[in-house]
Motif scaffolding. Structure first.
Motif, PDB file in Angstrom:
ATOM      1  N   ASN A 164       0.829  -1.218   0.000  1.00  0.00           N
ATOM      2  CA  ASN A 164       0.000   0.000   0.000  1.00  0.00           C
ATOM      3  C   ASN A 164       0.857   1.260   0.000  1.00  0.00           C
ATOM      4  OD1 ASN A 164      -2.649  -1.354   0.245  1.00  0.00           O
ATOM      5  ND2 ASN A 164      -1.876  -1.948   2.265  1.00  0.00           N
ATOM      6  N   GLY A 165       2.020   1.180  -0.610  1.00  0.00           N
ATOM      7  CA  GLY A 165       2.908   2.328  -0.670  1.00  0.00           C
ATOM      8  C   GLY A 165       3.843   2.462   0.511  1.00  0.00           C
ATOM      9  N   ARG A 166       3.672   1.623   1.531  1.00  0.00           N
ATOM     10  CA  ARG A 166       4.560   1.685   2.689  1.00  0.00           C
ATOM     11  C   ARG A 166       5.752   0.752   2.497  1.00  0.00           C
ATOM     12  NH1 ARG A 166       4.233   3.904   7.284  1.00  0.00           N
ATOM     13  NH2 ARG A 166       1.972   4.198   7.204  1.00  0.00           N
ATOM     14  N   LEU A 167       6.931   1.270   2.806  1.00  0.00           N
ATOM     15  CA  LEU A 167       8.149   0.481   2.732  1.00  0.00           C
ATOM     16  C   LEU A 167       8.211  -0.449   3.936  1.00  0.00           C
ATOM     17  CD1 LEU A 167      10.835   0.241   1.092  1.00  0.00           C
ATOM     18  CD2 LEU A 167      11.794   1.905   2.705  1.00  0.00           C
ATOM     19  N   ILE A 168       8.222  -1.776   3.679  1.00  0.00           N
ATOM     20  CA  ILE A 168       8.188  -2.721   4.792  1.00  0.00           C
ATOM     21  C   ILE A 168       9.420  -3.619   4.849  1.00  0.00           C
ATOM     22  CG2 ILE A 168       5.665  -2.758   4.913  1.00  0.00           C
ATOM     23  CD1 ILE A 168       5.770  -5.476   3.460  1.00  0.00           C
ATOM     24  N   LYS A 169      10.237  -3.609   3.786  1.00  0.00           N
ATOM     25  CA  LYS A 169      11.443  -4.434   3.815  1.00  0.00           C
ATOM     26  C   LYS A 169      12.412  -3.950   2.749  1.00  0.00           C
ATOM     27  CE  LYS A 169      12.963  -9.280   3.912  1.00  0.00           C
ATOM     28  NZ  LYS A 169      12.529 -10.705   3.817  1.00  0.00           N
ATOM     29  N   THR A 170      13.715  -4.024   3.049  1.00  0.00           N
ATOM     30  CA  THR A 170      14.737  -3.692   2.065  1.00  0.00           C
ATOM     31  C   THR A 170      15.833  -4.754   2.104  1.00  0.00           C
ATOM     32  OG1 THR A 170      16.053  -2.329   3.588  1.00  0.00           O
ATOM     33  CG2 THR A 170      14.295  -1.223   2.354  1.00  0.00           C
ATOM     34  N   LEU A 171      16.509  -4.903   0.972  1.00  0.00           N
ATOM     35  CA  LEU A 171      17.646  -5.814   0.866  1.00  0.00           C
ATOM     36  C   LEU A 171      18.777  -5.130   0.115  1.00  0.00           C
ATOM     37  CD1 LEU A 171      15.909  -9.185  -0.142  1.00  0.00           C
ATOM     38  CD2 LEU A 171      17.009  -8.701   2.045  1.00  0.00           C
ATOM     39  N   ARG A 172      19.992  -5.341   0.589  1.00  0.00           N
ATOM     40  CA  ARG A 172      21.223  -4.922  -0.081  1.00  0.00           C
ATOM     41  C   ARG A 172      21.465  -3.420  -0.053  1.00  0.00           C
ATOM     42  NH1 ARG A 172      18.669  -8.408  -3.464  1.00  0.00           N
ATOM     43  NH2 ARG A 172      19.342 -10.577  -3.233  1.00  0.00           N
ATOM     44  N   LEU A 173      20.796  -2.689   0.821  1.00  0.00           N
ATOM     45  CA  LEU A 173      21.173  -1.296   1.051  1.00  0.00           C
ATOM     46  C   LEU A 173      22.410  -1.263   1.938  1.00  0.00           C
ATOM     47  CD1 LEU A 173      17.702   0.359   1.748  1.00  0.00           C
ATOM     48  CD2 LEU A 173      19.101   0.653  -0.302  1.00  0.00           C
ATOM     49  N   LEU A 174      23.216  -0.231   1.778  1.00  0.00           N
ATOM     50  CA  LEU A 174      24.389  -0.086   2.626  1.00  0.00           C
ATOM     51  C   LEU A 174      23.969   0.274   4.048  1.00  0.00           C
ATOM     52  CD1 LEU A 174      26.742   1.935   0.237  1.00  0.00           C
ATOM     53  CD2 LEU A 174      26.840  -0.512   0.749  1.00  0.00           C
ATOM     54  N   ASN A 175      24.691  -0.199   5.009  1.00  0.00           N
ATOM     55  CA  ASN A 175      24.588   0.171   6.424  1.00  0.00           C
ATOM     56  C   ASN A 175      23.382  -0.419   7.144  1.00  0.00           C
ATOM     57  OD1 ASN A 175      26.941   1.775   6.175  1.00  0.00           O
ATOM     58  ND2 ASN A 175      25.699   3.462   5.382  1.00  0.00           N
ATOM     59  N   ASN A 176      22.163  -0.106   6.696  1.00  0.00           N
ATOM     60  CA  ASN A 176      20.967  -0.568   7.404  1.00  0.00           C
ATOM     61  C   ASN A 176      19.906  -1.045   6.425  1.00  0.00           C
ATOM     62  OD1 ASN A 176      21.404   0.273  10.380  1.00  0.00           O
ATOM     63  ND2 ASN A 176      21.921   2.140   9.253  1.00  0.00           N
ATOM     64  N   GLY A 222      11.580  -5.890   8.708  1.00  0.00           N
ATOM     65  CA  GLY A 222      10.134  -6.000   8.798  1.00  0.00           C
ATOM     66  C   GLY A 222       9.544  -4.758   9.428  1.00  0.00           C
ATOM     67  N   LEU A 223       8.331  -4.430   9.008  1.00  0.00           N
ATOM     68  CA  LEU A 223       7.564  -3.329   9.590  1.00  0.00           C
ATOM     69  C   LEU A 223       6.110  -3.759   9.579  1.00  0.00           C
ATOM     70  CD1 LEU A 223       7.009  -0.491  10.621  1.00  0.00           C
ATOM     71  CD2 LEU A 223       7.223   0.367   8.288  1.00  0.00           C
ATOM     72  N   ASN A 224       5.545  -3.951  10.771  1.00  0.00           N
ATOM     73  CA  ASN A 224       4.188  -4.494  10.878  1.00  0.00           C
ATOM     74  C   ASN A 224       3.376  -3.715  11.903  1.00  0.00           C
ATOM     75  OD1 ASN A 224       4.405  -7.137   9.232  1.00  0.00           O
ATOM     76  ND2 ASN A 224       6.179  -7.243  10.590  1.00  0.00           N
ATOM     77  N   ALA A 225       2.097  -3.520  11.586  1.00  0.00           N
ATOM     78  CA  ALA A 225       1.183  -2.886  12.535  1.00  0.00           C
ATOM     79  C   ALA A 225       1.092  -3.745  13.793  1.00  0.00           C
ATOM     80  CB  ALA A 225      -0.186  -2.694  11.910  1.00  0.00           C
ATOM     81  N   ASN A 226       0.970  -3.078  14.943  1.00  0.00           N
ATOM     82  CA  ASN A 226       0.933  -3.754  16.234  1.00  0.00           C
ATOM     83  C   ASN A 226      -0.397  -3.458  16.916  1.00  0.00           C
ATOM     84  OD1 ASN A 226       1.680  -5.101  18.591  1.00  0.00           O
ATOM     85  ND2 ASN A 226       2.805  -3.335  19.415  1.00  0.00           N
ATOM     86  N   ASN A 227      -1.360  -4.381  16.764  1.00  0.00           N
ATOM     87  CA  ASN A 227      -2.682  -4.227  17.378  1.00  0.00           C
ATOM     88  C   ASN A 227      -3.333  -2.888  17.029  1.00  0.00           C
ATOM     89  OD1 ASN A 227      -2.527  -6.756  18.742  1.00  0.00           O
ATOM     90  ND2 ASN A 227      -1.205  -5.809  20.274  1.00  0.00           N
ATOM     91  N   SER A 228      -3.152  -2.458  15.800  1.00  0.00           N
ATOM     92  CA  SER A 228      -3.724  -1.188  15.339  1.00  0.00           C
ATOM     93  C   SER A 228      -3.797  -1.231  13.821  1.00  0.00           C
ATOM     94  CB  SER A 228      -2.879  -0.005  15.818  1.00  0.00           C
ATOM     95  OG  SER A 228      -1.547  -0.116  15.345  1.00  0.00           O
ATOM     96  N   ILE A 229      -4.299  -0.156  13.223  1.00  0.00           N
ATOM     97  CA  ILE A 229      -4.535  -0.137  11.780  1.00  0.00           C
ATOM     98  C   ILE A 229      -3.634   0.892  11.116  1.00  0.00           C
ATOM     99  CG2 ILE A 229      -6.232   0.298   9.966  1.00  0.00           C
ATOM    100  CD1 ILE A 229      -8.388  -0.597  11.930  1.00  0.00           C
ATOM    101  N   ASP A 230      -2.810   0.429  10.197  1.00  0.00           N
ATOM    102  CA  ASP A 230      -2.016   1.316   9.357  1.00  0.00           C
ATOM    103  C   ASP A 230      -2.996   2.086   8.468  1.00  0.00           C
ATOM    104  OD1 ASP A 230      -0.481   2.466   7.328  1.00  0.00           O
ATOM    105  OD2 ASP A 230       0.788   0.716   7.042  1.00  0.00           O
ATOM    106  N   PRO A 231      -2.972   3.426   8.473  1.00  0.00           N
ATOM    107  CA  PRO A 231      -3.939   4.178   7.661  1.00  0.00           C
ATOM    108  C   PRO A 231      -3.847   3.882   6.173  1.00  0.00           C
ATOM    109  CG  PRO A 231      -2.206   5.613   8.500  1.00  0.00           C
ATOM    110  CD  PRO A 231      -2.077   4.323   9.223  1.00  0.00           C
ATOM    111  N   LEU A 232      -2.672   3.453   5.695  1.00  0.00           N
ATOM    112  CA  LEU A 232      -2.534   3.165   4.274  1.00  0.00           C
ATOM    113  C   LEU A 232      -3.256   1.892   3.852  1.00  0.00           C
ATOM    114  CD1 LEU A 232       1.182   4.191   3.638  1.00  0.00           C
ATOM    115  CD2 LEU A 232      -0.878   5.362   2.849  1.00  0.00           C
ATOM    116  N   THR A 233      -3.639   1.053   4.815  1.00  0.00           N
ATOM    117  CA  THR A 233      -4.383  -0.167   4.479  1.00  0.00           C
ATOM    118  C   THR A 233      -5.868   0.100   4.299  1.00  0.00           C
ATOM    119  OG1 THR A 233      -4.822  -0.808   6.777  1.00  0.00           O
ATOM    120  CG2 THR A 233      -2.740  -1.545   5.810  1.00  0.00           C
ATOM    121  N   LEU A 234      -6.333   1.283   4.683  1.00  0.00           N
ATOM    122  CA  LEU A 234      -7.752   1.612   4.588  1.00  0.00           C
ATOM    123  C   LEU A 234      -8.123   1.921   3.145  1.00  0.00           C
ATOM    124  CD1 LEU A 234      -8.002   3.912   7.736  1.00  0.00           C
ATOM    125  CD2 LEU A 234      -8.689   1.505   7.553  1.00  0.00           C
TER     126      LEU A 234
END
Length: 226
Positions: free
Chosen positions: A98-110, A114-126
């Motif tokens: 839904n346009g949210r960045l949730i995972k990356t691979l092979r970037l330098l440094n960091n 994972g990025l996941n909603a925690n018992n709540s609603i990400d507004p971009l999923t609406l």
């Protein structure tokens, strides 16, 4: 079943194979198959001629590069959502939902693991128009060093209407800012999203991997269509 309308079945096999010991050879095949054009394409006609969904990408204040959609598949945590995996010529991979960045691979440094909603609603999923103000909670995971389970408080705010431009389109958008606070490390940062006023989908964003980490700017030129 994965949604694979954007790429031929070959790419599904490529990314399954990319997890094997032959991953480097497979990604080289992807480079040849997908990036047979200059990495930065400036003309509207050239971008429209690419048969795959594509976006411009900037990391921090670096050069603008082109990325293409390599795979679209259902979210393993929510089959009503679709995850898009974008690939650059230098083999960086970004996963968005839904346009949210949730995972990356092979970037330098960091990298975000994972990025996941925690018992709540990400507004971009609406569906449809997003709320003007909204609070939600998420869990961030980062690599390297297995930095997992960092709880974040996020405050989503409507800022204004803006007209934004790309090589392919001009769009009327709703501009939102998202304040992210991670109490465990006393850190804050701000994400930025521009959503098409008609479709309410993200057409441009500036998202941070985490506190004191790189910013990822994406402009969706040719969107994924089911």
């Amino acid at each position: 079943m994965p949604l694979l309308k954007q790429l031929p079945f070959l790419f599904c096999l490529i990314f399954i194979s990319a997890c094997s010991q032959r991953g480097k050879d497979v990604l080289a095949t992807v480079d040849e198959a997908v990036f047979g054009f200059p990495n930065v394409i400036k003309t509207k006609e050239a971008l429209q001629d690419i048969p795959y969904a594509n976006s411009y990408l900037k990391i921090d204040n670096g050069h603008q590069v082109l990325i293409v959609l390599a795979l679209a598949e259902l979210s393993p945590k929510d089959p009503t959502q679709t995850q898009l995996k974008w690939l650059s010529a230098d083999r960086v991979m970004l996963t968005t939902e839904n346009g949210r960045l949730i995972k990356t691979l092979r970037l330098l440094n960091n990298n975000i693991s994972g990025l996941n909603a925690n018992n709540s609603i990400d507004p971009l999923t609406l569906n449809g128009k997003k709320p003007n103000n909204h609070e939600w909670h998420a869990i961030y995971d980062w690599q390297p060093q297995y930095r997992y389970n960092y709880e974040a408080n996020l405050t989503w705010n409507y800022i204004d209407s803006e007209t934004i431009h790309s090589t392919i389109w001009d769009k009327e958008t709703d501009y939102y800012q998202e304040e992210v606070s991670i109490p465990a490390i006393h850190a804050q940062f701000t994400n930025h999203f521009w959503l098409d006023k008609t479709s309410h989908e993200v057409v441009k964003s500036i998202q941070y991997l985490g506190p004191d980490m790189a910013s990822i700017e994406m402009t969706i030129l040719k969107p994924f269509t089911r």
